[in-house]
Design a protein around this motif. Structure first.
Motif, PDB file in Angstrom:
ATOM      1  N   LEU A  33      93.612 145.015 -12.596  1.00 20.23           N
ATOM      2  CA  LEU A  33      92.924 145.986 -13.448  1.00 20.23           C
ATOM      3  C   LEU A  33      92.440 147.186 -12.650  1.00 20.23           C
ATOM      4  N   GLY A  34      92.567 147.106 -11.332  1.00 16.89           N
ATOM      5  CA  GLY A  34      92.089 148.192 -10.495  1.00 16.89           C
ATOM      6  C   GLY A  34      90.585 148.288 -10.460  1.00 16.89           C
ATOM      7  N   TYR A  35      89.922 147.168 -10.537  1.00 14.96           N
ATOM      8  CA  TYR A  35      88.461 147.168 -10.559  1.00 14.96           C
ATOM      9  C   TYR A  35      87.937 146.632  -9.243  1.00 14.96           C
ATOM     10  N   VAL A  36      86.949 147.312  -8.694  1.00 14.27           N
ATOM     11  CA  VAL A  36      86.332 146.809  -7.460  1.00 14.27           C
ATOM     12  C   VAL A  36      84.886 146.466  -7.756  1.00 14.27           C
ATOM     13  N   ALA A  37      84.510 145.233  -7.465  1.00 10.15           N
ATOM     14  CA  ALA A  37      83.160 144.778  -7.774  1.00 10.15           C
ATOM     15  C   ALA A  37      82.162 145.425  -6.827  1.00 10.15           C
ATOM     16  N   ASN A  38      80.921 145.624  -7.332  1.00 15.79           N
ATOM     17  CA  ASN A  38      79.907 146.192  -6.453  1.00 15.79           C
ATOM     18  C   ASN A  38      79.356 145.117  -5.522  1.00 15.79           C
ATOM     19  N   ASP A  39      78.490 145.526  -4.592  1.00 19.01           N
ATOM     20  CA  ASP A  39      78.073 144.609  -3.545  1.00 19.01           C
ATOM     21  C   ASP A  39      77.251 143.448  -4.076  1.00 19.01           C
ATOM     22  N   ARG A  40      76.421 143.723  -5.087  1.00 19.19           N
ATOM     23  CA  ARG A  40      75.576 142.641  -5.593  1.00 19.19           C
ATOM     24  C   ARG A  40      76.442 141.525  -6.167  1.00 19.19           C
ATOM     25  N   ILE A  41      77.457 141.914  -6.935  1.00 19.92           N
ATOM     26  CA  ILE A  41      78.350 140.909  -7.510  1.00 19.92           C
ATOM     27  C   ILE A  41      79.028 140.118  -6.400  1.00 19.92           C
ATOM     28  N   LYS A  42      79.502 140.837  -5.386  1.00 18.47           N
ATOM     29  CA  LYS A  42      80.172 140.154  -4.280  1.00 18.47           C
ATOM     30  C   LYS A  42      79.248 139.143  -3.628  1.00 18.47           C
ATOM     31  N   TYR A  43      78.007 139.564  -3.389  1.00 11.92           N
ATOM     32  CA  TYR A  43      77.077 138.673  -2.706  1.00 11.92           C
ATOM     33  C   TYR A  43      76.778 137.443  -3.558  1.00 11.92           C
ATOM     34  N   LEU A  44      76.573 137.684  -4.875  1.00 16.66           N
ATOM     35  CA  LEU A  44      76.251 136.538  -5.728  1.00 16.66           C
ATOM     36  C   LEU A  44      77.420 135.559  -5.780  1.00 16.66           C
ATOM     37  N   ARG A  45      78.633 136.113  -5.842  1.00 13.80           N
ATOM     38  CA  ARG A  45      79.802 135.225  -5.850  1.00 13.80           C
ATOM     39  C   ARG A  45      79.877 134.415  -4.567  1.00 13.80           C
ATOM     40  N   MET A  46      79.645 135.103  -3.445  1.00 18.32           N
ATOM     41  CA  MET A  46      79.689 134.393  -2.165  1.00 18.32           C
ATOM     42  C   MET A  46      78.648 133.299  -2.107  1.00 18.32           C
ATOM     43  N   LEU A  47      77.473 133.595  -2.648  1.00 16.28           N
ATOM     44  CA  LEU A  47      76.393 132.607  -2.609  1.00 16.28           C
ATOM     45  C   LEU A  47      76.837 131.319  -3.291  1.00 16.28           C
ATOM     46  N   MET A  48      77.410 131.454  -4.494  1.00 13.28           N
ATOM     47  CA  MET A  48      77.817 130.254  -5.213  1.00 13.28           C
ATOM     48  C   MET A  48      78.951 129.538  -4.501  1.00 13.28           C
ATOM     49  N   VAL A  49      79.887 130.310  -3.940  1.00 13.93           N
ATOM     50  CA  VAL A  49      81.008 129.661  -3.254  1.00 13.93           C
ATOM     51  C   VAL A  49      80.504 128.853  -2.069  1.00 13.93           C
ATOM     52  N   GLU A  50      79.534 129.419  -1.348  1.00 14.27           N
ATOM     53  CA  GLU A  50      79.039 128.682  -0.178  1.00 14.27           C
ATOM     54  C   GLU A  50      78.226 127.458  -0.591  1.00 14.27           C
ATOM     55  N   LEU A  51      77.437 127.593  -1.669  1.00 16.32           N
ATOM     56  CA  LEU A  51      76.701 126.409  -2.142  1.00 16.32           C
ATOM     57  C   LEU A  51      77.679 125.320  -2.550  1.00 16.32           C
ATOM     58  N   ASP A  52      78.757 125.754  -3.206  1.00 21.17           N
ATOM     59  CA  ASP A  52      79.773 124.794  -3.637  1.00 21.17           C
ATOM     60  C   ASP A  52      80.408 124.109  -2.436  1.00 21.17           C
ATOM     61  N   ARG A  53      80.617 124.903  -1.385  1.00 21.83           N
ATOM     62  CA  ARG A  53      81.215 124.310  -0.176  1.00 21.83           C
ATOM     63  C   ARG A  53      80.280 123.249   0.412  1.00 21.83           C
ATOM     64  N   ILE A  54      78.981 123.550   0.407  1.00 21.50           N
ATOM     65  CA  ILE A  54      78.034 122.577   0.951  1.00 21.50           C
ATOM     66  C   ILE A  54      78.117 121.274   0.170  1.00 21.50           C
ATOM     67  N   HIS A  55      78.097 121.390  -1.166  1.00 25.07           N
ATOM     68  CA  HIS A  55      78.036 120.136  -1.931  1.00 25.07           C
ATOM     69  C   HIS A  55      79.349 119.379  -1.831  1.00 25.07           C
ATOM     70  N   SER A  56      80.457 120.113  -1.757  1.00 26.10           N
ATOM     71  CA  SER A  56      81.741 119.426  -1.640  1.00 26.10           C
ATOM     72  C   SER A  56      81.872 118.717  -0.296  1.00 26.10           C
ATOM     73  N   HIS A  57      81.451 119.383   0.771  1.00 27.63           N
ATOM     74  CA  HIS A  57      81.515 118.752   2.092  1.00 27.63           C
ATOM     75  C   HIS A  57      80.636 117.510   2.138  1.00 27.63           C
ATOM     76  N   MET A  58      79.451 117.612   1.496  1.00 29.04           N
ATOM     77  CA  MET A  58      78.552 116.459   1.559  1.00 29.04           C
ATOM     78  C   MET A  58      79.123 115.295   0.785  1.00 29.04           C
ATOM     79  N   LEU A  59      79.763 115.598  -0.340  1.00 27.93           N
ATOM     80  CA  LEU A  59      80.387 114.515  -1.099  1.00 27.93           C
ATOM     81  C   LEU A  59      81.457 113.844  -0.266  1.00 27.93           C
ATOM     82  N   CYS A  60      82.231 114.658   0.457  1.00 27.53           N
ATOM     83  CA  CYS A  60      83.283 114.087   1.285  1.00 27.53           C
ATOM     84  C   CYS A  60      82.695 113.206   2.379  1.00 27.53           C
ATOM     85  N   LEU A  61      81.629 113.683   3.014  1.00 26.15           N
ATOM     86  CA  LEU A  61      80.991 112.877   4.061  1.00 26.15           C
ATOM     87  C   LEU A  61      80.501 111.550   3.493  1.00 26.15           C
ATOM     88  N   ALA A  62      79.875 111.635   2.310  1.00 23.07           N
ATOM     89  CA  ALA A  62      79.351 110.429   1.689  1.00 23.07           C
ATOM     90  C   ALA A  62      80.481 109.458   1.375  1.00 23.07           C
TER      91      ALA A  62
END
Ligand code: SF4
Lengths: 176, 361
Positions: free
Chosen positions: B85-114
């Motif tokens: 679509l030729g759309y570039v997200a602003n920084d706040r959106i990028k940061y919020l997306r990253m935040l959720m992705v990293e939280l998701d990574r934490i919980h997924s890794h912990m599940l794997c460890l468990a």
């Protein structure tokens, strides 16, 4: 035997089967068994063996290849047994409804006692469902329950229903 | 005369979360050959994305490919469509997306460890890690409204904003969590009975990792420096304190260690994100329909996730192709099984963190 009924209610063992879910509900079942929600305080323990289980927890909309296993696992659980469908996709097909490899929910194959909504359903809901299932389990008798769609046949041997041949056709499928 | 026996594992087994069937060819206790069947959960998501759903809905459908890394699926799809679509997200959106992705990574890794701990026979450790994991699950629920499958990312932004109370909660929980992870690090390193089950078991060498296309934590535990987070420039990971975590031994212990240290790294990044959150809109209007072809790579908890999206200016897309990390890593997994003991197989399997619903779609 009447004698066993109270014990069964105090320690229902669950069998968990993933019939094509996205894992979302599966990890919520794990979380429910974990220390925060602590399903084990009801005596629940997760077994991998259908022969020892009382409650059948199913997740997923039943894919083409898992339906035989679903019916076979169901028919191996001794009566009385309770089936819980966890998650929207298990109850109706949910987001997967109408996809080409999906059978739109488990109640086309086996009778379901408790439906749990939500995509993904939360551990609280799963605990509620199991508590409800315990009441149903208590009221049920030893009568043999049949899956809706059988791959083998239930026969009568000496006036009693027998499930000896139930899994026959499943084996045939397996070979190809 | 050599005699081998075949032992099946799956498709329904106590140590498996998902249906997958292995046929192990065993000589006494040693596994000498493996055969895997992964297609039990194939649903046909790819086709449905082009037939029954419009492109605005597909982001929520592909999230249901996998419940563990749902957010990376919707993120990759959204990025691909936004490119078209030729759309570039602003920084706040990028940061919020990253935040959720990293939280998701934490919980997924912990599940794997468990799960690895449970399959190796450490039930108490399983419980301990699951208890710690609830800290992240609470965060995810507070931010997005759901514990898994949060449907946080939409085309043109994110669906919920971060309030100051939420930021405080994030700091509080992550603080607690990082202490717990430190304890776990010590435990995994020094506990004698854990080392019996983990150290030197299920080794993937650097050579093998390279030859058999290992990805994500599996590759990084063998010393192969590959991480999509540094290879692409969609997100400012380096500015937020990303460091590559590498181990060299390639056994289960190394994989566990990579996961634990990545959790610490993700926690640090989450804190940075919350502290430096830029201001701006969280939802912006996008115009037009996707036309053309776009390819996106995102680092999911298990490795590189690849999306190809092709559209022709209509509401329906022409093609959505998903290549998931577990699918690419199957050859490497098969290699690790050979030569190890059958009794270790469930733990080795769990340490790969395989995701069958991703693989079969
Ligand atoms: S109900 Fe939703 S979260 Fe649960 S298994 Fe189905 S698709 Fe996944």
């Amino acid at each position: 035997m009447k004698f066993f009924i109270p014990f069964r209610k105090k320690s229902p063992w669950i069998l968990h089967y993933n019939a094509g879910s996205c894992n979302g509900c599966d990890i919520e079942i794990l979380a429910a068994l974990g220390p925060k929600f602590d399903l084990e305080r009801f005596g629940v323990i997760n077994t991998g063996n259908p022969k020892q289980s009382d409650i059948f927890l199913v997740t997923g909309p039943v894919t083409y290849r898992s339906r035989e296993r679903l019916v076979e696992l169901y028919s191996q659980i001794p009566e009385p047994k309770v089936v819980i469908a966890v998650g929207s996709c298990t109850t109706t097909g949910g987001v997967f409804r109408g996809m080409y490899n999906v059978e739109d929910g488990i109640d086309r194959y086996i009778p379901v006692d408790v439906y749990v909504p939500g995509c993904a359903s939360t551990p609280q809901l799963i605990i509620d469902a199991i508590v409800k299932a315990l009441d149903i389990l208590e009221a049920k008798s030893k009568e043999i329950e049949k899956p809706f769609k059988l791959f083998g046949a239930i026969e009568t041997i000496g006036n009693k229903l027998s499930r000896l041949n139930m899994a026959k056709k499943v084996e045939l499928h397996e070979k190809n | 005369m050599k005699k081998t026996i075949q032992i099946p594992l799956g498709s329904q087994h106590i140590s498996l979360l998902e249906p997958i069937r292995f046929k192990f060819e065993c000589e006494n206790e040693k596994i000498i050959g493996v055969d895997a069947d992964v297609g039990f959960v194939h649903r046909g998501v790819e086709l449905a994305c082009t037939r029954s759903f419009e492109f605005k809905q597909v982001g929520y459908v592909v999230a249901r490919v996998c419940g563990l890394c749902a957010i990376t699926h919707s993120l990759s799809y959204t990025l691909a469509v936004e490119k078209l679509l030729g759309y570039v997200a602003n920084d706040r959106i990028k940061y919020l997306r990253m935040l959720m992705v990293e939280l998701d990574r934490i919980h997924s890794h912990m599940l794997c460890l468990a799960h690895t701990a449970e399959n190796a026979g450490f039930e108490a450790l399983f419980m301990q890690i699951m208890a710690d994991r609830e800290l992240v699950m609470d965060l995810q629920e507070a931010i997005s409204g759901n514990r898994v499958q949060f449907d946080f990312i939409a085309i043109g932004g994110v669906n919920r904003d971060l309030t100051p109370e939420l930021s405080a909660l994030i700091h509080k929980n992550l603080e607690l969590l990082s202490d717990k992870i430190d304890t776990l690090l010590g435990l995994f390193d020094n506990n004698w009975s854990l080392s019996l089950k983990y150290k030197g078991v299920g080794v993937l060498t650097l050579d093998q990792a390279y030859t058999y296309n290992a990805l994500g934590p599996l590759a990084r535990a063998a010393g192969l420096a590959t991480d999509v987070r540094v290879e692409t420039s969609d997100f400012p990971y380096e500015a937020l304190g990303y460091t590559m975590v590498l181990e060299s031994t390639g056994d289960i212990h190394a994989r566990n260690f990579v996961r634990l240290r990545e959790i610490l790294n993700s926690i640090a990044m989450c804190r940075n994100i919350v502290d430096n959150l830029p201001s701006g809109e969280i939802q912006e209007k996008t115009k037009g329909k996707p036309s053309g072809e776009a390819v996106v790579r995102v680092e999911a908890p298990r490795g590189e996730l690849f999306y190809l999206v092709r559209g022709n200016g209509q509401n329906m897309l022409e093609r959505v192709r998903i290549k998931t990390p577990t699918f690419s890593a199957i050859p490497a997994m098969m290699e690790v099984f050979k030569g190890s003991e059958y009794a270790d197989a469930p733990a080795i399997l769990a340490s790969f963190d395989p995701c069958m619903s991703c693989t079969a779609k």
